[in-house]
Design an enzyme around this catalytic site. Sequence first.
Site, short mmCIF file in Angstrom:
data_model
loop_
_atom_site.label_atom_id
_atom_site.label_comp_id
_atom_site.label_asym_id
_atom_site.label_seq_id
_atom_site.Cartn_x
_atom_site.Cartn_y
_atom_site.Cartn_z
N ASP A 176 0.56 -1.10 -0.67
CA ASP A 176 0.02 0.08 0.05
C ASP A 176 0.97 1.24 0.14
OD1 ASP A 176 -2.63 1.77 0.17
OD2 ASP A 176 -1.80 2.00 2.40
N ASP B 28 0.26 5.77 0.87
CA ASP B 28 -0.71 6.08 2.43
C ASP B 28 0.03 4.90 4.22
OD1 ASP B 28 -0.22 8.21 0.21
OD2 ASP B 28 -2.27 7.75 -0.25
#
Length: 188
Positions: A21, A23
């Site tokens: 992922d 952020d």
Amino acid sequence: MRQTDFSNVNVGGGRRAVFLDRDGVINKAFVLQGKPYPPKNLTEVSVLPGVAEALSQLKAAGFLLIVVTNQPDVARGNQSRSMVEAIHEQLGRQLPLDDFCICFHDTADGCDCRKPGWGLLRQAAQDHNIYLLQSFMVGDRWRDIAAGQAAGCRTIFIDYGYDEEQPKSWDWRTTSLLEAAHFIINHQ
């Protein structure tokens, strides 16, 4: 429990990957009232401590490094697609990342690429000849972990204690990508 259909993905061989992922895993997420938010512009992008070292170690161990990220603020009108792409260009210059797979949709769009769906991972597997069952998904939210599980990957949850729904299960829980990289390298 949803059964994963691997009929259109090369799962019998191929390369190993670590899906990441963006952020909260690669770069700092801005936490407001217990919920994480992405940077709004290039000046807000800050690579988290230990990330460059973790990615270098994973790359040296032979993993492809693929960012899989939901960016619904584009669909919501709060962010431009060009800014998301500029952020990825900046991260790509700083870090040894192999690809960025992005969902620009919001939940209501009903796409199959938005995590917790595994469409981004499926597409990356097709594009890069990735063996999903020997790959890992690293995320800081339940959607990341659910997408990895749906794709047949082993999952690592970076737990920041956000005030939101948490994953129901994972293969390993940690507090940083560097710790996650050590786990991956020792359990490949």
